[in-house]
Design a protein around this motif. Structure first.
Motif, PDB file in Angstrom:
ATOM      1  N   THR B  42       0.708  -1.141   0.070  1.00 35.25           N
ATOM      2  CA  THR B  42       0.115   0.017  -0.125  1.00 35.25           C
ATOM      3  C   THR B  42       0.756   1.124   0.177  1.00 35.25           C
ATOM      4  OG1 THR B  42      -1.718  -1.128   1.283  1.00 35.25           O
ATOM      5  CG2 THR B  42      -1.717   1.044   1.096  1.00 35.25           C
ATOM      6  N   ASN B  43       0.676   2.409  -0.802  1.00 36.09           N
ATOM      7  CA  ASN B  43       1.270   3.565  -0.794  1.00 36.09           C
ATOM      8  C   ASN B  43       0.212   4.509  -0.477  1.00 36.09           C
ATOM      9  OD1 ASN B  43       0.628   5.175  -3.134  1.00 36.09           O
ATOM     10  ND2 ASN B  43       1.173   3.208  -3.992  1.00 36.09           N
ATOM     11  N   HIS B  44       0.636   5.875  -0.048  1.00 35.81           N
ATOM     12  CA  HIS B  44      -0.273   6.734   0.121  1.00 35.81           C
ATOM     13  C   HIS B  44      -0.229   7.892  -0.670  1.00 35.81           C
ATOM     14  CE1 HIS B  44       0.101   4.624   3.754  1.00 35.81           C
ATOM     15  NE2 HIS B  44      -1.220   4.631   4.104  1.00 35.81           N
ATOM     16  N   GLY B  45       0.342   7.754  -1.888  1.00 41.49           N
ATOM     17  CA  GLY B  45       0.555   8.722  -2.989  1.00 41.49           C
ATOM     18  C   GLY B  45       1.801   9.796  -2.654  1.00 41.49           C
ATOM     19  N   LEU B  46       2.707   9.453  -1.811  1.00 40.09           N
ATOM     20  CA  LEU B  46       3.588  10.418  -1.473  1.00 40.09           C
ATOM     21  C   LEU B  46       4.861  10.210  -2.210  1.00 40.09           C
ATOM     22  CD1 LEU B  46       2.995  10.104   2.563  1.00 40.09           C
ATOM     23  CD2 LEU B  46       2.326  12.025   0.806  1.00 40.09           C
ATOM     24  N   GLY B  61      -3.295   9.545 -11.840  1.00 40.40           N
ATOM     25  CA  GLY B  61      -4.485  10.154 -12.620  1.00 40.40           C
ATOM     26  C   GLY B  61      -4.225  11.640 -12.733  1.00 40.40           C
ATOM     27  N   ASN B  62      -5.147  12.188 -13.778  1.00 40.15           N
ATOM     28  CA  ASN B  62      -5.059  13.422 -14.048  1.00 40.15           C
ATOM     29  C   ASN B  62      -5.259  14.510 -12.813  1.00 40.15           C
ATOM     30  OD1 ASN B  62      -7.524  13.112 -14.543  1.00 40.15           O
ATOM     31  ND2 ASN B  62      -7.828  14.894 -16.071  1.00 40.15           N
ATOM     32  N   PHE B  63      -5.914  14.119 -11.603  1.00 40.01           N
ATOM     33  CA  PHE B  63      -6.125  14.487 -10.624  1.00 40.01           C
ATOM     34  C   PHE B  63      -5.112  14.478  -9.365  1.00 40.01           C
ATOM     35  CE2 PHE B  63     -10.366  15.115 -12.539  1.00 40.01           C
ATOM     36  CZ  PHE B  63     -10.187  16.430 -12.580  1.00 40.01           C
ATOM     37  N   SER B  64      -4.079  13.449  -9.566  1.00 40.65           N
ATOM     38  CA  SER B  64      -3.208  13.353  -8.748  1.00 40.65           C
ATOM     39  C   SER B  64      -2.355  14.696  -8.316  1.00 40.65           C
ATOM     40  CB  SER B  64      -2.275  12.102  -8.944  1.00 40.65           C
ATOM     41  OG  SER B  64      -2.824  10.965  -9.264  1.00 40.65           O
ATOM     42  N   ALA B  65      -1.789  14.674  -7.241  1.00 42.52           N
ATOM     43  CA  ALA B  65      -0.995  15.900  -6.734  1.00 42.52           C
ATOM     44  C   ALA B  65      -0.013  15.983  -7.697  1.00 42.52           C
ATOM     45  CB  ALA B  65      -0.637  15.654  -5.377  1.00 42.52           C
ATOM     46  N   GLN B  66      -0.128  17.391  -8.349  1.00 45.05           N
ATOM     47  CA  GLN B  66       0.841  17.617  -9.662  1.00 45.05           C
ATOM     48  C   GLN B  66       2.469  17.712  -8.908  1.00 45.05           C
ATOM     49  OE1 GLN B  66      -0.269  17.658 -12.563  1.00 45.05           O
ATOM     50  NE2 GLN B  66       1.912  17.706 -13.140  1.00 45.05           N
ATOM     51  N   ALA B  67       2.571  18.004  -7.660  1.00 49.26           N
ATOM     52  CA  ALA B  67       3.772  18.275  -7.166  1.00 49.26           C
ATOM     53  C   ALA B  67       4.442  16.863  -7.254  1.00 49.26           C
ATOM     54  CB  ALA B  67       3.525  19.077  -5.635  1.00 49.26           C
ATOM     55  N   THR B  68       3.805  15.860  -6.607  1.00 52.70           N
ATOM     56  CA  THR B  68       4.262  14.634  -6.424  1.00 52.70           C
ATOM     57  C   THR B  68       4.658  14.245  -7.876  1.00 52.70           C
ATOM     58  OG1 THR B  68       2.669  14.467  -4.699  1.00 52.70           O
ATOM     59  CG2 THR B  68       3.842  12.460  -5.415  1.00 52.70           C
ATOM     60  N   VAL B  81       0.229   9.208 -17.140  1.00 54.46           N
ATOM     61  CA  VAL B  81      -0.827   9.762 -16.461  1.00 54.46           C
ATOM     62  C   VAL B  81      -2.063   9.448 -17.342  1.00 54.46           C
ATOM     63  CG1 VAL B  81      -2.083  12.307 -15.959  1.00 54.46           C
ATOM     64  CG2 VAL B  81       0.328  11.941 -15.490  1.00 54.46           C
ATOM     65  N   PHE B  82      -3.250   9.036 -16.660  1.00 56.17           N
ATOM     66  CA  PHE B  82      -4.504   8.688 -17.041  1.00 56.17           C
ATOM     67  C   PHE B  82      -5.599   9.870 -16.725  1.00 56.17           C
ATOM     68  CE2 PHE B  82      -3.902   4.279 -18.382  1.00 56.17           C
ATOM     69  CZ  PHE B  82      -2.494   3.834 -17.628  1.00 56.17           C
ATOM     70  N   ASN B  83      -6.120  10.056 -17.862  1.00 57.76           N
ATOM     71  CA  ASN B  83      -7.472  10.997 -17.599  1.00 57.76           C
ATOM     72  C   ASN B  83      -8.454  10.645 -16.780  1.00 57.76           C
ATOM     73  OD1 ASN B  83      -5.857  13.351 -18.618  1.00 57.76           O
ATOM     74  ND2 ASN B  83      -6.836  12.976 -20.805  1.00 57.76           N
ATOM     75  N   GLN B  84      -9.181  11.211 -15.934  1.00 57.79           N
ATOM     76  CA  GLN B  84     -10.506  10.826 -15.555  1.00 57.79           C
ATOM     77  C   GLN B  84     -11.503  10.351 -16.610  1.00 57.79           C
ATOM     78  OE1 GLN B  84     -12.187  13.305 -12.416  1.00 57.79           O
ATOM     79  NE2 GLN B  84     -13.844  12.120 -12.319  1.00 57.79           N
ATOM     80  N   ALA B  85     -12.127   9.403 -16.493  1.00 64.26           N
ATOM     81  CA  ALA B  85     -13.294   9.197 -17.362  1.00 64.26           C
ATOM     82  C   ALA B  85     -14.692   9.630 -17.133  1.00 64.26           C
ATOM     83  CB  ALA B  85     -13.545   7.468 -17.289  1.00 64.26           C
ATOM     84  N   TYR B  86     -14.897  10.536 -18.084  1.00 64.36           N
ATOM     85  CA  TYR B  86     -16.157  10.977 -17.940  1.00 64.36           C
ATOM     86  C   TYR B  86     -17.410  10.500 -18.783  1.00 64.36           C
ATOM     87  CZ  TYR B  86     -13.602  15.007 -16.119  1.00 64.36           C
ATOM     88  OH  TYR B  86     -12.845  15.736 -15.391  1.00 64.36           O
ATOM     89  N   THR B  87     -16.990   9.496 -19.706  1.00 61.93           N
ATOM     90  CA  THR B  87     -18.061   8.837 -20.487  1.00 61.93           C
ATOM     91  C   THR B  87     -17.981   7.536 -20.244  1.00 61.93           C
ATOM     92  OG1 THR B  87     -16.924   8.879 -22.615  1.00 61.93           O
ATOM     93  CG2 THR B  87     -18.351  10.803 -21.954  1.00 61.93           C
ATOM     94  N   LEU B  88     -18.942   6.770 -20.721  1.00 60.75           N
ATOM     95  CA  LEU B  88     -18.908   5.158 -20.726  1.00 60.75           C
ATOM     96  C   LEU B  88     -17.971   4.907 -21.892  1.00 60.75           C
ATOM     97  CD1 LEU B  88     -22.575   4.126 -20.517  1.00 60.75           C
ATOM     98  CD2 LEU B  88     -20.581   3.921 -18.708  1.00 60.75           C
ATOM     99  N   GLU B  89     -17.696   5.615 -22.941  1.00 61.05           N
ATOM    100  CA  GLU B  89     -16.629   5.460 -24.003  1.00 61.05           C
ATOM    101  C   GLU B  89     -15.386   5.503 -23.381  1.00 61.05           C
ATOM    102  OE1 GLU B  89     -16.596   4.992 -27.460  1.00 61.05           O
ATOM    103  OE2 GLU B  89     -18.465   3.936 -26.695  1.00 61.05           O
ATOM    104  N   ASP B  90     -15.211   6.335 -22.551  1.00 59.46           N
ATOM    105  CA  ASP B  90     -13.936   6.643 -21.983  1.00 59.46           C
ATOM    106  C   ASP B  90     -13.298   5.504 -21.351  1.00 59.46           C
ATOM    107  OD1 ASP B  90     -13.788   9.231 -22.980  1.00 59.46           O
ATOM    108  OD2 ASP B  90     -13.958  10.267 -20.910  1.00 59.46           O
TER     109      ASP B  90
END
Lengths: 327, 249
Positions: B42-46, B61-68, B81-90
């Motif tokens: 397990t990591n904590h995104g640090l 993800g594209n919402f992960s802390a940019q500084a990290t 980096v993976f963009n967040q999915a907004y549609t079922l196509e995504d």
């Protein structure tokens, strides 16, 4: 005096009706009032009775409570800068409320929330009065208030940040700024008893506050028990501020602005100022709550933002005048 | 180091390819793959802990802390980096992207095919669409340009948020919600520890809307990420629609 009373109550009534007919859902004035009074099935009655009515009622109750508490504290401390928000009473009430919610006390029984806020407020008022003393200077009072506000705010933030609920931390701003969005009749019922009780206590101070303008000795000679007055003030203020803060967060500056505006109109008698400030406070919070809904209807602009925008410049003006008078 | 990339990676990765997932992946409220997440570190995104694991690749993800993300790149670790999915196509695109990144194109293609096949079975013609509203903490709702909105629509429900003019996420005033008279209100599952934000879901006006309707529906971890688990969410919503239609002849 009766003219002022008539004017203020008419003003509050107009604002109350306005608050009832304004909202994001477009309902005609006549239709909405009919739905409110006549009832019936359908979404309109639900909107009017469960969403707008409690909001307008709370604005009126909380405004009256804040105005009254401000006027009473200013009268007793003979200091125009005493406002429950500024001197940390609202902040400590918010801490009490947050603790009640996070420990589950608020869910355990109906009055857990307002009573915990009341306890917080009692500690807040008591600390301020102990630190500033009965005849403390404005400076001591404000400094004591800043210290208590800062400490209460820090603890509130700490408790909310420690909560396992990810939404809790976002609510820090609610507790600091206050809002009436999406309150229900449940909130009216839990706040009402304490606000009524506290208001009766504060209004009973009327004669004592008038006598106090002549000085403490003169007041004592007129048979006014200062110790009892002090206790009544502490618990009355704590009751109204505790109940208000528990349901709407800390709304600042109402208790500062309203007595200041109305003081010349009641011949500078603190006793009369009490009831006038209750009406004035109700009008101010109703107007502020209408403003947040008209300016940014979908964003839940906090009430405290509006009251601070009005109140803070006046606060600065009062500080400036206090300083000028001192030299 | 992101809940959604964690889950995609767990589905696509080959034996021994994935070293660590974020702590979010083991949170039953957000993650649909808690038991599988237990098999990984397990990591904590640090940045510090991730660097010490010395990975060949970090998935963010594209919402992960940019500084990290920036720091890991500075330290010479490639980050996808993976963009967040907004549609079922995504969802298909993210699966394919994960396959490319992890060199598991076959596994990804198989998952995409399964996903498409199942999704097609839900796309039936619905003539009478019950009105539904998504109502989350703080009064948030989701329009048609969001994953949650598309789950509703695919399941044959009419999302009242679109009627009220919402495309993406937004706060819907409770009055508008009540006036729209939804047949059902779908809320989020409350977190432990109380919060004022979630209180709106227990407001008497919302309770009144629910009173005559089938059991209140709740969104779950299946809704959070653009992974094939959204199919489960769609299936739940289809069941809700059938219940609603059975209730109102």
């Amino acid at each position: 005096m009766t003219r002022l009373g008539l004017f203020l109550s008419a003003f509050v009534a107009v604002l109350f009706m306005t608050a009832l007919v304004i909202g994001p859902a477009n309902i005609g004035v006549a239709q909405s009032l009919k739905a409110l009074v006549a009832g019936g099935e359908g979404p309109m009655t639900l909107v009017m009775r469960e969403i707008r009515l409690p909001r307008a009622l709370l604005a009126m109750m909380i405004g009256a409570a804040l105005g009254l508490a401000g006027a009473a504290m200013q009268g007793y401390l003979r200091n125009p800068l005493a406002d429950p928000g500024l001197i940390g009473v609202s902040g400590s009430a918010a801490l009490g409320a947050v603790l009640a919610i996070q420990t589950g006390l608020a869910a355990a029984f109906a009055f857990g929330l307002p009573l915990a806020a009341l306890a917080g407020a009692v500690i807040g008022v008591f600390l301020v009065m102990a630190l500033a003393g009965p005849r403390g200077s404005s400076l001591t009072l404000i400094l004591a208030g800043i210290a208590i506000s800062a400490l209460a705010a820090a603890f509130t933030s700490l408790v909310l940040n420690l909560s396992p609920n990810p939404f809790a931390a976002n609510e820090i701003v609610f507790w600091m700024m206050g809002s009436l969005a999406d309150r229900s009749m449940t909130h009216v019922w839990i706040a009402l008893p304490l606000i009524v009780l506290g208001s009766i206590m504060l209004l009973s101070l009327s004669r004592g506050l008038d006598a106090l303008t002549l000085g403490e000795d003169a007041a004592a000679a007129m048979g006014i028990g200062l110790g009892r007055m002090r206790l009544t003030l502490i618990f009355g203020t704590a009751a109204v501020i505790g109940a208000s803060t528990a349901v709407a967060g800390a709304i600042g500056f109402v208790g500062l602005v309203v007595p200041h505006l109305l003081r010349p109109l009641v011949g500078a008698r603190p006793g009369r100022l009490l009831w006038a400030s209750a009406f004035g406070g109700a009008a101010m919070v109703l107007a502020a709550d209408i403003a947040v809904r008209v300016i940014l209807p979908t964003r839940d602009l906090k009430l405290g933002v509006v009251t601070a925008l009005v109140g803070a410049p006046l606060f600065l003006h009062l500080i400036y005048r206090t300083r000028r008078d001192a030299v | 180091m992101n809940l959604c990339t964690d889950q995609l990676a767990m589905m696509v990765a080959g034996e021994g390819q994935l070293l660590s997932v974020s702590n979010m992946a083991s949170d039953p409220r957000s993650s649909a793959m808690v038991s599988r997440a237990a098999a990984y570190l397990t990591n904590h995104g640090l940045a510090e802990e991730i660097y010490l694991m010395q990975p060949d690749l970090v998935l963010a993800g594209n919402f992960s802390a940019q500084a990290t993300v920036d720091m890991l790149r500075r330290l010479g670790i490639p980050v996808a980096v993976f963009n967040q999915a907004y549609t079922l196509e995504d969802v298909r695109d993210r699966l394919t992207q994960m396959g490319d990144v992890l060199k598991q194109q076959d596994q990804a293609a198989m998952l995409v095919a399964q996903y498409d096949a199942q999704l097609a079975t839900y796309r039936e013609d619905v003539t009478l669409r019950p009105r539904a509203a998504l109502y989350y903490a703080n009064g948030y709702t989701a329009g048609d340009k969001t994953l949650a909105g598309q789950i509703l629509t695919t399941a044959g429900l009419f999302n009242i948020a679109t009627e009220a003019g919402f495309n993406a996420d937004g706060i819907i005033p409770m009055e508008i919600l009540v006036m729209a008279q939804p047949d059902t209100v779908i809320t989020s599952r409350p977190y432990p520890g109380a919060s004022r934000s979630e209180e709106v879901n227990a407001h008497p006006a919302i309770e009144a809307l629910r009173r005559t309707r089938p059991d209140a529906a709740l969104t779950s971890s299946d809704w959070v990420c653009g992974t094939p688990f959204v199919l489960q969410a769609i299936s739940d919503m289809v069941d809700l629609r059938r219940a609603l239609q059975a209730n109102t002849p």
